[in-house]
Enzyme design. Sequence first.
Site, PDB file in Angstrom:
ATOM      1  N   HIS A  22       0.872  -1.173   0.000  1.00 23.30           N
ATOM      2  CA  HIS A  22       0.000   0.000   0.000  1.00 23.30           C
ATOM      3  C   HIS A  22       0.911   1.225   0.000  1.00 23.30           C
ATOM      4  O   HIS A  22       1.874   1.278   0.764  1.00 23.30           O
ATOM      5  CB  HIS A  22      -0.880  -0.030   1.253  1.00 23.30           C
ATOM      6  CG  HIS A  22      -2.037   0.915   1.183  1.00 23.30           C
ATOM      7  ND1 HIS A  22      -1.879   2.269   1.175  1.00 23.30           N
ATOM      8  CD2 HIS A  22      -3.361   0.687   1.091  1.00 23.30           C
ATOM      9  CE1 HIS A  22      -3.073   2.841   1.090  1.00 23.30           C
ATOM     10  NE2 HIS A  22      -3.988   1.890   1.033  1.00 23.30           N
TER      11      HIS A  22
ATOM     12  N   ARG B  70      -5.957   9.515  -1.391  1.00 26.85           N
ATOM     13  CA  ARG B  70      -5.495   9.788  -2.762  1.00 26.85           C
ATOM     14  C   ARG B  70      -6.685   9.894  -3.696  1.00 26.85           C
ATOM     15  O   ARG B  70      -6.706  10.712  -4.605  1.00 26.85           O
ATOM     16  CB  ARG B  70      -4.553   8.682  -3.237  1.00 26.85           C
ATOM     17  CG  ARG B  70      -3.163   8.782  -2.650  1.00 26.85           C
ATOM     18  CD  ARG B  70      -2.248   7.731  -3.258  1.00 26.85           C
ATOM     19  NE  ARG B  70      -2.684   6.381  -2.936  1.00 26.85           N
ATOM     20  CZ  ARG B  70      -2.973   5.446  -3.825  1.00 26.85           C
ATOM     21  NH1 ARG B  70      -2.822   5.690  -5.110  1.00 26.85           N
ATOM     22  NH2 ARG B  70      -3.387   4.255  -3.442  1.00 26.85           N
TER      23      ARG B  70
END
Lengths: 231, 573
Positions: free
Chosen positions: B236, B258
């Site tokens: 991640h 994001r």
Amino acid sequence: MKFKIYRYDPEKDAAPRMQDYEVTLDVHDRMLLDAIIRVKAQDDTLSFRRSCREGVCGSDAMNINGKNGLACVTNLKELQEPVVLRPLPGLPVIRDLIVDMSQFFKQYHSIKPYLVNDTPPPEKERLQSPADREELDGLYECILCACCSTACPSFWWNPDKFVGPAGLLQAYRFIADSRDHAASERLDNLEDPYRLFRCHTIMNCVDVCPKGLNPTRAIGKIREMMVKRAV
Amino acid sequence: MRRLRTDILILGSGGAGLFAALHAQAANPSLSITIAVKGLLGKCGCTRMVQGGYNVALAAGDSVERHFMDTIEGGKWLPDQDLAWTLVTGAIERVHELENEIGCFFDRNPDGTIHQKAFAGQTFDRTVHKGDLTGIEIINRLAEQVWARGIARLEEHRALEFILTADGSAIAGVLLVDMHDGEYVLVEAQAVLLATGGGPTMYRFHTPSGDKSCDGMAMALAAGLPLRDMEMVQFHPTGLLAGAHTRMTGTVLEEGLRGAGGYLLDGNGERFMQKYDPRGERATRDIVSRAIYAEMRAGRTTPNGGVWLSMAHLGADNVRRQFKGMVERCADCGFDLAGGRVEVVPTAHYMMGGVEFAAGCTTALTGLFVAGEDSGGVHGANRLGGNGVANSTVFGGIAGDAMAAWVAREGSFRVSDARAVEAAIARADRPFHSGEASDLEAIRERLHTTMWDDAGIVRDAASLAHAARFLDALAQQLHGYALPTAARTRAFNLTWHDWLNLTNLVAVSRAIVRAAVARENSRGAHFRADFPEPGELSASAFIRVRDRGGALGVESVPVRFTRVRPGASLLAS
């Protein structure tokens, strides 16, 4: 940093004892869990529960300098030395800092913590307005760590009869859920001299909740609803 | 040793295990079902830790075909297409089941319907969520349903080995240890579900909880089962970086940050993602992780050696409202996510690989079923954010249905091989009797460093060879380990369990390295500096690893494009 940690191994110890430790911390050791892991590296016999290490699972709840909390989100900078660590109060100790949570979960299960809605499920989701959804904020975040219930004198006295703050917070979470149809039965289930009314608003629960939740307010709301339906 | 019998034994209490229990019981309420888990039910493992959410094609304009194509393209054409199709179609059914029957409560649109948010690497905003703490909602509600229905529980019981019949033709039961008193427990069952979850905690930076140690995959390897895609470890991109030793480091800051438009900045405060992918910060996890790693290797880092995640341009109040849980976690470590910036580093998050399985969650071993992160083939080379909990709940439910039907059709209690039980106990018990005490934390540190440096985000033949040698040495050291004399009591002996955890982690690390050596191209999460090209998509193959008498064998197996071929799409243009 200096620690005093509650020790009890059922295979070796006749009675519990407190053991002193001293560990050297790194500048990056931030949380109490980091320090306990250092203690564990020094003493292979120490036992404690831990899982997520980010305040989501509630496994490393313990009594820290007299106050219940989660080791993984307790900042070391806020702790006075020696740091005294004990298991959660009022629950049977299995070993060292590990307690038997059965009584806590028994009370939690007694409030029927699941959605009750007898209408046939719709093809898609049941609709809920943003306002109704907002009503559940501050309730659904509970991680069942038991910090609150084991900080509550009423729960210490009557763990078999008083639901305790964690269970009552969850009871209100379902009562307040617009999709749940069992509010009235849920209130019946709590209308008892012990189950709900042993709460004396001492507010230890609010003080210790690592997620910043307020069981006392939820209990107050349940009481209000009981009064309302009585008149 | 205690002995128990149950029709169905489920190992693991995450989304897969709990859904399997509920479905099996709904299919046949007279079955005895037992869930065994090494923590407390509902309080350990990774489903609980899901932040972002659950991918499902619900909204007008989205479609299962679109979700499918995102999954296949995200997985770089390695997923098993039939399994991926089951995932995207099953997710719709499952999310409604979660809402309407299990009682989960996801966030709403103004019209009262379920809200879906943006995740990276997807062409549609399809991630269902509850704030940024979706997993708590899913696991608490599932656990309640399990508690309410009288499904038996063996909590803090750790599975050690599968016990087969004497002729090796089927599984007969599982040897476990009750962590409370250290007693061995043999549970015999007609059907067993492996759903312990993966959890790549062998890397220095990792997101899964500290008790995850790939136990299920290690058991499957030991039983000689074929595993696929083991080289595919997802990093991640945005793990919290709060310093070397603190356990907070590596915990994930969710993808939605994001997705919502967060920026990644190098140590000089410059955005860099556009250099690597036209989608910028919203590229898939593999690409963003590699880009961050490249910045780190080029020395353009923050004080702790990572990069910055910056959200402030989206408005501090807005960020605080939308990402309350994340803002609080960062504040715990002294960072202001809403108004300032936070140090992040790629962090090992998920294993796309696992036990090979067929529709109905069956495995190569009769009586053994698998679901969730222990299984391989659904995600291929990269998992989309939001497809993880969809995977565990969709296939967990399918496994429950399939086990109930299988028990009715051809189930039976089989006789477990007594000698195998004895041998398994002897293996687990060894550190109480002989060997040499050594520092397990030091072994863990060495494992972390080796896997991160040599078998991590970027690998090559030399680094993998180095890792392989190192892992062999660690395995030797663990094999010869003895508990210190003072730490030889059995009740909740954490040190013993640490040893078991590390032994499993090293076994699975070896499978990762073996598969990574075999894949001489770069796909998704697997990047070989010496073979940077993806290879011909139409000739895609997956790597199968299995243990053959102590040595790991690999083979390359062509992917069958059963629904769509590379270059084509199920979507009408």
